[in-house]
Design a protein around this motif. Structure first.
Motif, mmCIF file in Angstrom:
data_model
loop_
_atom_site.group_PDB
_atom_site.id
_atom_site.type_symbol
_atom_site.label_atom_id
_atom_site.label_comp_id
_atom_site.label_asym_id
_atom_site.label_seq_id
_atom_site.Cartn_x
_atom_site.Cartn_y
_atom_site.Cartn_z
ATOM 1 N N GLY A 160 -8.991 -1.055 -7.274
ATOM 2 C CA GLY A 160 -10.328 -0.573 -7.572
ATOM 3 C C GLY A 160 -11.215 -0.385 -6.366
ATOM 4 O O GLY A 160 -12.365 0.039 -6.504
ATOM 5 N N MET A 161 -10.703 -0.660 -5.144
ATOM 6 C CA MET A 161 -11.550 -0.606 -3.952
ATOM 7 C C MET A 161 -10.961 0.240 -2.825
ATOM 8 O O MET A 161 -11.679 0.984 -2.162
ATOM 9 C CB MET A 161 -11.803 -2.027 -3.428
ATOM 10 C CG MET A 161 -12.522 -2.943 -4.390
ATOM 11 S SD MET A 161 -12.723 -4.617 -3.694
ATOM 12 C CE MET A 161 -11.013 -5.145 -3.610
ATOM 13 N N ILE A 162 -9.683 0.117 -2.599
ATOM 14 C CA ILE A 162 -9.058 0.740 -1.435
ATOM 15 C C ILE A 162 -8.620 2.159 -1.775
ATOM 16 O O ILE A 162 -7.780 2.351 -2.669
ATOM 17 C CB ILE A 162 -7.838 -0.079 -0.972
ATOM 18 C CG1 ILE A 162 -8.238 -1.530 -0.718
ATOM 19 C CG2 ILE A 162 -7.219 0.543 0.277
ATOM 20 C CD1 ILE A 162 -7.061 -2.448 -0.470
ATOM 21 N N PRO A 163 -9.171 3.201 -1.121
ATOM 22 C CA PRO A 163 -8.732 4.580 -1.379
ATOM 23 C C PRO A 163 -7.229 4.719 -1.153
ATOM 24 O O PRO A 163 -6.713 4.280 -0.124
ATOM 25 C CB PRO A 163 -9.529 5.401 -0.366
ATOM 26 C CG PRO A 163 -10.713 4.551 -0.041
ATOM 27 C CD PRO A 163 -10.232 3.129 -0.096
ATOM 28 N N LEU A 164 -6.557 5.312 -2.130
ATOM 29 C CA LEU A 164 -5.099 5.417 -2.057
ATOM 30 C C LEU A 164 -4.633 6.851 -1.847
ATOM 31 O O LEU A 164 -3.886 7.143 -0.924
ATOM 32 C CB LEU A 164 -4.474 4.852 -3.341
ATOM 33 C CG LEU A 164 -2.972 4.616 -3.359
ATOM 34 C CD1 LEU A 164 -2.587 3.586 -2.314
ATOM 35 C CD2 LEU A 164 -2.524 4.144 -4.745
ATOM 36 N N LYS A 165 -5.085 7.758 -2.694
ATOM 37 C CA LYS A 165 -4.604 9.141 -2.618
ATOM 38 C C LYS A 165 -5.495 10.034 -3.471
ATOM 39 O O LYS A 165 -6.079 9.589 -4.464
ATOM 40 C CB LYS A 165 -3.153 9.223 -3.106
ATOM 41 C CG LYS A 165 -2.565 10.619 -3.125
ATOM 42 C CD LYS A 165 -1.120 10.595 -3.570
ATOM 43 C CE LYS A 165 -0.210 10.033 -2.490
ATOM 44 N NZ LYS A 165 1.217 10.205 -2.816
ATOM 45 N N ARG A 199 -9.158 17.976 -8.752
ATOM 46 C CA ARG A 199 -8.636 16.900 -7.916
ATOM 47 C C ARG A 199 -9.149 15.580 -8.460
ATOM 48 O O ARG A 199 -10.262 15.497 -8.975
ATOM 49 C CB ARG A 199 -9.083 17.074 -6.452
ATOM 50 C CG ARG A 199 -8.497 18.300 -5.774
ATOM 51 C CD ARG A 199 -8.938 18.386 -4.311
ATOM 52 N NE ARG A 199 -8.429 19.579 -3.663
ATOM 53 C CZ ARG A 199 -7.230 19.672 -3.090
ATOM 54 N NH1 ARG A 199 -6.435 18.603 -3.071
ATOM 55 N NH2 ARG A 199 -6.832 20.786 -2.522
ATOM 56 N N ILE A 200 -8.323 14.561 -8.332
ATOM 57 C CA ILE A 200 -8.713 13.253 -8.811
ATOM 58 C C ILE A 200 -8.195 12.202 -7.842
ATOM 59 O O ILE A 200 -7.044 12.271 -7.384
ATOM 60 C CB ILE A 200 -8.200 13.005 -10.254
ATOM 61 C CG1 ILE A 200 -8.730 11.696 -10.804
ATOM 62 C CG2 ILE A 200 -6.697 13.047 -10.308
ATOM 63 C CD1 ILE A 200 -8.495 11.532 -12.304
ATOM 64 N N SER A 201 -9.053 11.285 -7.474
ATOM 65 C CA SER A 201 -8.685 10.252 -6.500
ATOM 66 C C SER A 201 -8.332 8.957 -7.207
ATOM 67 O O SER A 201 -8.840 8.664 -8.305
ATOM 68 C CB SER A 201 -9.849 10.003 -5.528
ATOM 69 O OG SER A 201 -10.142 11.175 -4.806
ATOM 70 N N LEU A 213 -2.515 -1.995 -10.860
ATOM 71 C CA LEU A 213 -3.141 -2.103 -9.546
ATOM 72 C C LEU A 213 -3.925 -0.852 -9.165
ATOM 73 O O LEU A 213 -4.669 -0.851 -8.188
ATOM 74 C CB LEU A 213 -2.091 -2.381 -8.473
ATOM 75 C CG LEU A 213 -1.280 -3.673 -8.617
ATOM 76 C CD1 LEU A 213 -0.274 -3.784 -7.469
ATOM 77 C CD2 LEU A 213 -2.187 -4.889 -8.658
ATOM 78 N N ILE A 214 -3.739 0.240 -9.948
ATOM 79 C CA ILE A 214 -4.332 1.528 -9.578
ATOM 80 C C ILE A 214 -5.396 1.935 -10.588
ATOM 81 O O ILE A 214 -5.187 1.869 -11.801
ATOM 82 C CB ILE A 214 -3.239 2.615 -9.489
ATOM 83 C CG1 ILE A 214 -2.238 2.253 -8.389
ATOM 84 C CG2 ILE A 214 -3.853 3.973 -9.221
ATOM 85 C CD1 ILE A 214 -1.069 3.207 -8.297
ATOM 86 N N TYR A 218 0.833 -1.202 0.000
ATOM 87 C CA TYR A 218 0.000 0.000 0.000
ATOM 88 C C TYR A 218 0.872 1.258 0.000
ATOM 89 O O TYR A 218 0.654 2.184 -0.791
ATOM 90 C CB TYR A 218 -0.908 -0.014 1.227
ATOM 91 C CG TYR A 218 -1.802 1.202 1.338
ATOM 92 C CD1 TYR A 218 -3.028 1.243 0.690
ATOM 93 C CD2 TYR A 218 -1.407 2.306 2.084
ATOM 94 C CE1 TYR A 218 -3.859 2.360 0.786
ATOM 95 C CE2 TYR A 218 -2.228 3.428 2.178
ATOM 96 C CZ TYR A 218 -3.444 3.445 1.531
ATOM 97 O OH TYR A 218 -4.232 4.545 1.623
ATOM 98 N N GLN A 219 1.881 1.304 0.883
ATOM 99 C CA GLN A 219 2.741 2.481 0.972
ATOM 100 C C GLN A 219 3.565 2.656 -0.289
ATOM 101 O O GLN A 219 3.773 3.779 -0.765
ATOM 102 C CB GLN A 219 3.668 2.361 2.192
ATOM 103 C CG GLN A 219 4.360 3.657 2.570
ATOM 104 C CD GLN A 219 3.369 4.751 2.935
ATOM 105 O OE1 GLN A 219 2.412 4.514 3.669
ATOM 106 N NE2 GLN A 219 3.595 5.948 2.412
ATOM 107 N N TYR A 220 4.030 1.539 -0.863
ATOM 108 C CA TYR A 220 4.822 1.607 -2.098
ATOM 109 C C TYR A 220 3.994 2.195 -3.227
ATOM 110 O O TYR A 220 4.446 3.084 -3.962
ATOM 111 C CB TYR A 220 5.302 0.207 -2.460
ATOM 112 C CG TYR A 220 5.972 0.114 -3.810
ATOM 113 C CD1 TYR A 220 7.259 0.599 -4.013
ATOM 114 C CD2 TYR A 220 5.307 -0.451 -4.909
ATOM 115 C CE1 TYR A 220 7.871 0.523 -5.256
ATOM 116 C CE2 TYR A 220 5.902 -0.525 -6.145
ATOM 117 C CZ TYR A 220 7.184 -0.032 -6.320
ATOM 118 O OH TYR A 220 7.776 -0.107 -7.560
#
Length: 402
Positions: A81-86, A74-76, A58-59, A29-31
């Motif tokens: 496809g499920m876990i909010p990243l940034k 802004r774009i998330s 993966l994103i 996740y952090q990577y």
């Protein structure tokens, strides 16, 4: 009994496996999060999709949310496809062109007050070791005034201490952007003079490399701040000048021993190139005198956005004693969210001519422009002490923000 032991052992193994999987998931996740910049600048008329620069199976990206009439949005993005990243801030900017230079320049800056380097022991008239400034004044303090008189330089401070005859002196000191008042009493020393037991400095000078010049004469150099060699703190400056400089020789860099460009700075007033107005974390900034703007090497380039930078071949412009030349390097790693903006990507010198002359990156080359795919994308900032062939660079857009 044996079955219970086996069962506990299985629980233990399952627990260890769960912890390992959790740690692995957190690292992934952090990577993935670090692979995406927090903020992106795009040219207002750009037609290409900037997300192509950060494509990753993966994103996935959500729909853009416009935040202003200027086209900013802004774009998330999500992991799997499920876990909010940034959430990435995207700002539209006009394409910029600046002149890349690579010229060596002499730097002279006066500190905003008298910089205290350290305090220590002195021997008084009775032969007793004294520390009159200990626990009162600190390295990195800037002495602004003494007994209500604004200081113009360290010579004035030394003279006021000598003439004080041992009376308590009130100092107004700038400490971490806060003005405070301190009291110090000079001590009569064994040589018959009064001293405070502090070491001070009021200016700094050296050689660096000009990165870019704007059409209006504004410039930036070094790509990092100038810090005091003793305290390690970024210098607060009151004023500074840029001078003509010539590289005469090179101390070649080796593992554990950084090299250095050695040259001459002509401090005659006729050789002043311009004024230094700021010492920032992304370099020194200022403006060239109008009559000096065309005396330095300069070639017009379009600014490369940081998302346009790729690992691979690039070039630097610098003068290592044989005129300004282009040398081959490789960009090996990119950190979009580096804690230190002047360490945003790593470079590796591969040009045999530069290796033969300097051993790689040496002091004085900081600020050397980095060119990739015909665009100015950054500047050299630091060398790895244990490997002078490698170092760091700063995104040019970070320098241009100031």
């Amino acid at each position: 009994m044996l079955n219970r032991i086996k069962q506990r052992y299985r629980y233990f193994l399952c627990g260890c496996l769960a912890i390992c999987l959790g740690v692995l998931a957190a690292l992934i996740y952090q990577y993935e999060k670090n692979k995406i910049p927090d903020e992106i600048h795009v040219a207002a008329d750009a037609r290409t999709d900037w997300k192509e620069s950060f494509s990753d199976p993966l994103i996935s990206w959500d729909a853009a949310v416009e935040t202003s009439q200027n086209g900013n949005y802004r774009i998330s993005c999500r992991l799997l496809g499920m876990i909010p990243l940034k959430t990435v801030k995207v700002s539209a900017v006009e394409p910029q062109q600046v002149y890349a230079s690579g010229s060596p320049v002499g730097i002279y800056m006066e500190t905003r007050g008298i910089l205290v380097i350290d305090s220590g022991e002195i021997t008084d008239a009775q032969g007793i070791r004294r520390t009159p400034a200990a626990h009162i004044i600190q390295p990195g303090d800037y002495i602004q005034c003494v007994n209500g008189i604004k200081l113009t330089g360290k010579k004035q401070l030394i003279q006021m201490v000598r003439e004080n005859q041992g009376e308590q002196m009130e100092l107004e000191v700038l400490r971490q952007d806060e003005l405070i008042k301190l009291a110090l009493t000079p001590v009569l020393t064994e040589d018959g003079t009064y001293k405070l037991g502090i070491w001070v400095r009021d200016n700094i000078q050296g050689i660096g490399t000009m990165t870019y010049i704007r059409a209006n004469g504004e410039f930036a150099a070094l790509g990092h701040s100038i810090s005091d060699v003793d305290t390690g703190e970024q210098l607060a400056i009151s004023k500074g000048e840029l001078y003509d400089a010539r590289i005469l020789s090179v101390q070649k860099g080796t593992a554990g021993n950084p090299g250095e460009l050695r040259g001459i700075i002509d401090y005659d007033k006729s050789h002043i190139l311009g004024e230094i107005t700021a010492n920032t974390g992304n370099g020194i900034m200022g403006k060239l005198a109008e009559q000096k703007q065309t005396t330095l090497n300069r070639t017009l380039y379009t600014m490369g956005m940081k998302q346009e930078i790729q690992t691979g071949e690039a070039q630097i412009l610098c003068d290592v004693g044989n005129g300004i030349q282009t040398y081959r390097i490789e960009i090996t790693e990119i950190d979009w969210n580096a804690r230190d903006s002047n360490k945003s990507f790593m470079i590796h010198v591969v040009d045999e001519r530069l290796m033969e002359r300097t051993g790689g990156i040496v002091q004085g080359m900081s600020g050397s422009p980095i060119i990739q795919d015909g665009k100015l994308v950054g500047a050299v900032t630091h060398v790895l002490v244990n490997d002078p062939t490698r170092g760091y660079g700063i995104f040019i857009e970070n320098m241009l923000e100031h």
